[in-house]
Design a protein around this motif. Structure first.
Motif: not given
Length: 189
Positions: A35, A40, A62, A76, A80-81
């Protein structure tokens, strides 16, 4: 840092791999989808400026594709998000970014591998890890108001938000967005 090691950047902060905090209970990640930063940031409920700062300072980097100079595009992962959204929720409770960095480091140092069955609790001054109902009751009986963040619920929120947003294939060639904008302007002029 995918191997689980910690790297200290030039500012002395420790970078934590988001993947280490979430190993079970998550939807299968598709390594072929990442993303973009703007997606993100939207999914995590933060500004792009926050996202950029957190990446540059090593709070949440990321894991698919880090930035490599001006105009490069970060990608990402879902995890990560999820970490970005957790950091945002902790900020909303009043925890400082510095304290969040320490909390993330302590989770890593304690060997916490799966946060999906836990709840992070904050009283605005500290962050607590709760893994059972008894712990929640004990914390509340002290009379201090706390905010609970159920990681599994945040996970579902991020997952449903990302369904509506556009992922970027990881093998897609990174585009220098500044150069692309200039090219579009020169074609219209």
């Amino acid at each position: 840092m995918r191997d689980g090691t910690r790297d200290a950047d030039q500012g002395g902060t420790t970078r934590i791999d988001a993947g280490l905090l979430f190993t079970d209970g998550l939807p299968q990640e598709h390594d072929a989808v990442g993303y973009k930063g703007s997606i993100a940031a939207d999914a995590a409920g933060i500004t792009y400026r926050q996202l950029d700062y957190w990446a540059r300072t090593g709070l949440v980097e990321p894991s698919i594709r880090p930035a490599h100079g001006s105009g490069s595009q970060r990608l990402y992962s879902f995890r990560d998000i999820l970490v970005l959204k957790l950091v945002k929720r902790l900020l909303d409770t009043g925890i400082s970014l510095q304290q969040i960095r320490v909390a993330m480091q302590q989770l890593h140092d304690a060997g916490v591998r799966d946060l999906t069955q836990t709840t992070l609790i904050s009283d605005g001054a500290s962050v607590y890890l709760c893994t059972s109902n008894d712990e929640v009751i004990d914390l509340l009986s002290n009379g201090q108001g706390v905010f609970g963040i159920a990681v599994g619920r945040v996970l579902r929120e991020v997952e449903s938000q990302l369904i509506e947003l556009e992922g970027t294939p990881v093998d897609e060639r990174p585009v220098d967005e500044l150069a692309a904008r200039r090219a579009r302007r020169s074609r219209t002029a």
